[in-house]
Design an enzyme around this catalytic site. Structure first.
Site, PDB file in Angstrom:
ATOM      1  N   SER A 103      36.231  37.571 -38.112  1.00 42.24           N
ATOM      2  CA  SER A 103      35.618  37.593 -37.031  1.00 42.24           C
ATOM      3  C   SER A 103      35.557  38.331 -36.515  1.00 42.24           C
ATOM      4  CB  SER A 103      36.816  36.066 -36.393  1.00 42.24           C
ATOM      5  OG  SER A 103      35.604  35.717 -34.798  1.00 42.24           O
TER       6      SER A 103
ATOM      7  N   HIS B  73      31.005  35.251 -38.635  1.00 37.62           N
ATOM      8  CA  HIS B  73      30.277  33.895 -38.023  1.00 37.62           C
ATOM      9  C   HIS B  73      30.305  34.529 -36.580  1.00 37.62           C
ATOM     10  CE1 HIS B  73      34.609  32.959 -36.483  1.00 37.62           C
ATOM     11  NE2 HIS B  73      34.762  33.710 -35.986  1.00 37.62           N
TER      12      HIS B  73
END
Length: 199
Positions: A102, A127
């Site tokens: 992330s 993501h």
């Protein structure tokens, strides 16, 4: 800081006696070694930014090394670390050890191009940013969703710039969690090198 942070002897040039210092707060920072080994939040972001600014003012010609093992965290905190890395004059090497997921992968990609490294068994995950704002007025939820979309667009464009893949590829890949090995992260463009194991 972790519990049980080791102390090491350190002697300033010209001093006779060594003093015991915290290995993180003194010795490693003097060597320009920074660690992101936790969830990214405002506190750790402010610490990293403060250290980078101090080291930048101390010597603009010596590179910094940011070691990353992080599951990600707060989007704005991660972006602020990325911005600081781009602001300082010295090159910031990023080294993924363990996991850069992330915002951790976003910071990893933000290292100086050609100086982004993953250790052989490291994992990287990208993501899209998520929102935790579910309870509130409809208007507030809409404004929150618009802000998340702006942040997603910004993050996607930074990845495009740093990785060199087309916008549509990054945008499509960010629709879900995409985990990569160190070699896959190199092929993808998040890192430039995979470290070789010492035998």
């Amino acid at each position: 800081m972790p519990i049980g942070v080791p102390k090491v002897p350190f002697r300033l040039p010209g001093e006779e006696d060594a003093v015991w210092i915290d290995v993180y707060n003194n010795r490693l920072y003097r060597e320009r070694l920074l660690f992101l080994g936790q969830h990214v939040d405002d506190e750790i972001a402010n610490q990293l930014i403060g250290i980078m600014m101090y080291l930048n003012g101390e010597d603009e010609n010596k590179d910094m090394y940011l070691y990353i093992n992080s599951p990600g965290g707060a989007v704005l905190a991660g972006i602020s670390v990325y911005d600081a890395m781009q602001f300082v004059v010295p090159d910031v090497h990023t080294i993924c050890m363990g996991l850069a997921a992330s915002m951790g992968s976003f910071i990893l990609a933000g290292g100086e191009i050609t100086k982004r490294i993953a250790l052989p068994h490291a994992r990287v995950m990208i993501h899209q940013p998520a929102s935790s704002y579910y309870d509130g007025q409809a208007g507030e939820c809409i404004m929150e969703a618009e802000e998340v979309l702006k942040l997603r667009d910004y993050i996607t464009r930074v990845y495009v710039q740093r990785i060199g893949k087309p916008l549509w590829v990054i945008s499509e890949d960010m629709e879900r969690d995409v985990f990569m090995s160190a070699q896959e992260a190199k092929t993808y463009g998040i890192v430039d090198l995979v470290a070789i194991e010492n035998t």
